[in-house]
Write a protein that holds these residues in place. Structure first.
Motif, PDB file in Angstrom:
ATOM      1  N   LEU A 192      -7.133 -16.366  30.764  1.00 11.80           N
ATOM      2  CA  LEU A 192      -6.613 -15.682  31.951  1.00 11.80           C
ATOM      3  C   LEU A 192      -7.351 -16.057  33.233  1.00 11.80           C
ATOM      4  O   LEU A 192      -6.781 -15.999  34.320  1.00 11.80           O
ATOM      5  CB  LEU A 192      -6.662 -14.160  31.757  1.00 11.80           C
ATOM      6  CG  LEU A 192      -5.814 -13.598  30.613  1.00 11.80           C
ATOM      7  CD1 LEU A 192      -5.820 -12.081  30.641  1.00 11.80           C
ATOM      8  CD2 LEU A 192      -4.391 -14.121  30.669  1.00 11.80           C
ATOM      9  N   SER A 193      -8.629 -16.461  33.088  1.00  7.13           N
ATOM     10  CA  SER A 193      -9.391 -16.804  34.293  1.00  7.13           C
ATOM     11  C   SER A 193      -8.780 -17.997  35.016  1.00  7.13           C
ATOM     12  O   SER A 193      -9.028 -18.194  36.207  1.00  7.13           O
ATOM     13  CB  SER A 193     -10.845 -17.114  33.921  1.00  7.13           C
ATOM     14  OG  SER A 193     -10.893 -18.231  33.056  1.00  7.13           O
ATOM     15  N   ARG A 194      -7.978 -18.771  34.304  1.00  9.60           N
ATOM     16  CA  ARG A 194      -7.354 -19.943  34.939  1.00  9.60           C
ATOM     17  C   ARG A 194      -5.931 -19.649  35.406  1.00  9.60           C
ATOM     18  O   ARG A 194      -5.250 -20.524  35.926  1.00  9.60           O
ATOM     19  CB  ARG A 194      -7.358 -21.129  33.973  1.00  9.60           C
ATOM     20  CG  ARG A 194      -8.767 -21.565  33.584  1.00  9.60           C
ATOM     21  CD  ARG A 194      -8.763 -22.860  32.793  1.00  9.60           C
ATOM     22  NE  ARG A 194      -8.233 -22.700  31.453  1.00  9.60           N
ATOM     23  CZ  ARG A 194      -8.952 -22.286  30.410  1.00  9.60           C
ATOM     24  NH1 ARG A 194     -10.234 -21.992  30.566  1.00  9.60           N
ATOM     25  NH2 ARG A 194      -8.412 -22.154  29.229  1.00  9.60           N
ATOM     26  N   TRP A 195      -5.455 -18.437  35.197  1.00 10.83           N
ATOM     27  CA  TRP A 195      -4.106 -18.064  35.614  1.00 10.83           C
ATOM     28  C   TRP A 195      -4.114 -17.499  37.037  1.00 10.83           C
ATOM     29  O   TRP A 195      -5.150 -17.155  37.586  1.00 10.83           O
ATOM     30  CB  TRP A 195      -3.541 -16.985  34.684  1.00 10.83           C
ATOM     31  CG  TRP A 195      -3.191 -17.473  33.308  1.00 10.83           C
ATOM     32  CD1 TRP A 195      -3.648 -18.601  32.696  1.00 10.83           C
ATOM     33  CD2 TRP A 195      -2.327 -16.804  32.376  1.00 10.83           C
ATOM     34  NE1 TRP A 195      -3.110 -18.690  31.434  1.00 10.83           N
ATOM     35  CE2 TRP A 195      -2.305 -17.604  31.205  1.00 10.83           C
ATOM     36  CE3 TRP A 195      -1.595 -15.626  32.417  1.00 10.83           C
ATOM     37  CZ2 TRP A 195      -1.549 -17.258  30.087  1.00 10.83           C
ATOM     38  CZ3 TRP A 195      -0.845 -15.273  31.304  1.00 10.83           C
ATOM     39  CH2 TRP A 195      -0.818 -16.081  30.149  1.00 10.83           C
ATOM     40  N   GLU A 196      -2.934 -17.417  37.606  1.00  9.57           N
ATOM     41  CA  GLU A 196      -2.779 -16.687  38.857  1.00  9.57           C
ATOM     42  C   GLU A 196      -3.162 -15.235  38.613  1.00  9.57           C
ATOM     43  O   GLU A 196      -2.878 -14.683  37.542  1.00  9.57           O
ATOM     44  CB  GLU A 196      -1.309 -16.732  39.317  1.00  9.57           C
ATOM     45  CG  GLU A 196      -0.813 -18.098  39.723  1.00  9.57           C
ATOM     46  CD  GLU A 196      -1.263 -18.453  41.130  1.00  9.57           C
ATOM     47  OE1 GLU A 196      -1.370 -17.517  41.956  1.00  9.57           O
ATOM     48  OE2 GLU A 196      -1.518 -19.639  41.378  1.00  9.57           O
ATOM     49  N   PHE A 197      -3.754 -14.634  39.623  1.00  7.29           N
ATOM     50  CA  PHE A 197      -4.214 -13.253  39.498  1.00  7.29           C
ATOM     51  C   PHE A 197      -3.104 -12.315  39.003  1.00  7.29           C
ATOM     52  O   PHE A 197      -3.273 -11.578  38.030  1.00  7.29           O
ATOM     53  CB  PHE A 197      -4.741 -12.764  40.849  1.00  7.29           C
ATOM     54  CG  PHE A 197      -5.225 -11.338  40.837  1.00  7.29           C
ATOM     55  CD1 PHE A 197      -6.562 -11.056  40.583  1.00  7.29           C
ATOM     56  CD2 PHE A 197      -4.359 -10.281  41.086  1.00  7.29           C
ATOM     57  CE1 PHE A 197      -7.024  -9.746  40.567  1.00  7.29           C
ATOM     58  CE2 PHE A 197      -4.807  -8.967  41.069  1.00  7.29           C
ATOM     59  CZ  PHE A 197      -6.139  -8.705  40.807  1.00  7.29           C
TER      60      PHE A 197
END
Length: 292
Positions: A192-197
């Motif tokens: 998730l850290s690499r996804w859009e917020f």
DNA sequence: TAATTACCTCT
DNA sequence: GAGGTAATT
């Protein structure tokens, strides 16, 4: 194998270990008698102490140990650069001054998610007990009677009744569902850290038992989204008193205000406000009486 | 939309 | 009642 002599030393500036570990973002740290902290990070037992500008860490091993410690304690961030993005309001200024050196940790996403699912309507001590019980029951030994936090795939195979035995209560069902969602890949919490917020937040909110507050905690403490702004009862109290003259305002108004007012490091500002609010009752700052 | 309540267990 | 969520009214 003996790894007790794996001692690392860091020269730290703008860092305060005590506050960072006491401000409610992590549940696996224990202060030992001599002021040293002991905690389980991933699959290691760390012992950490701060003497002035020296941070000493024992127990972090491997070729990337230094990097991992820096990452966990956010030592690679320049605190003044973060603080200077804060709005210039007196209350936040005062909190920052009092707790200077407080940092948002970067913890394991899964452990953060599981811990905060366990946290609802629980006090910190009880959360620590639950997380400790889960580790003892399903984790792996890391030495000195301590255990790592169990993986999602291990917990996905647990019985709800076994989870309840760890004092999770009605949260057992939520934790089990989260473990299965993560284990199956439906909610890839480690990515998730690499996804859009917004997309990462929506994925977390799809889990039962995860609402705005817990999602924000996971985004901030586990996924590195510095702008995530968890609003719990303490922060809500602080926001209402400081910025809304104690008026009754909805959560929605508060979260919209927070996103607008505190900027790209809103989550860090939240930690300072939160810690200050927690300490208010114990160490009165002077004007409590006037507000009643 | 806002307020109320159940959900477990422990302090 | 507790650092919350979800269902109901």
């Amino acid at each position: 194998m003996l790894v007790a002599d794996s001692t690392l030393r860091f020269n730290v500036v703008d860092f305060r270990l005590d506050g960072t570990l006491q401000c409610g973002q992590a549940f696996r740290w224990e202060r030992l008698a001599d002021g040293e902290w002991q905690g389980v990070v991933d699959h290691e037992l760390w012992r950490v102490r701060q003497d002035g500008d020296t941070l000493t860490v024992r127990g972090a091993t491997g070729v990337n140990a230094t990097e991992r410690v820096c990452r966990y304690f956010a030592l690679d961030r320049a605190l003044p650069r973060i603080i200077e993005t804060f709005p210039d309001d007196p209350a936040l200024r005062a909190a920052v001054r009092r707790h200077w050196g407080l940092r948002v940790l970067r913890q394991s996403p899964w452990e953060t998610l599981a811990s905060f699912i366990a946290s609802s309507t629980k006090q910190i001590v009880q959360i620590q007990q639950i997380v400790g019980a889960l580790a003892r029951r399903w984790g792996e030994p890391v030495g000195d009677g301590q255990f790592s936090f169990p993986s999602a795939s291990v917990l996905a195979r647990a019985r709800e009744s076994e989870l309840r035995a760890c004092r999770l209560g009605f949260r057992a069902r939520y934790l089990l569902a989260a473990a299965r969602a993560v284990d199956s890949g439906r909610v890839p919490v480690e990515e998730l850290s690499r996804w859009e917020f917004d997309r990462a937040r929506a994925a977390l909110l799809s889990l039962p038992g995860v609402g705005d507050k817990i999602a924000a905690c996971v985004l901030l403490f586990g996924c590195g989204f510095d702008a995530a702004f968890p609003i719990d009862v303490w922060v809500e109290r602080a926001l209402r008193r400081i910025y809304f003259s104690s008026r009754r305002v909805s959560r929605r108004v508060l979260s919209e205000f927070a996103a607008r007012h505190f900027g790209p490091y809103a989550g860090w500002a939240q930690q300072y406000l939160f810690f200050e609010e927690r300490l208010r009752g114990r160490q009165p700052v002077g004007d409590d009486r006037a507000e009643r």
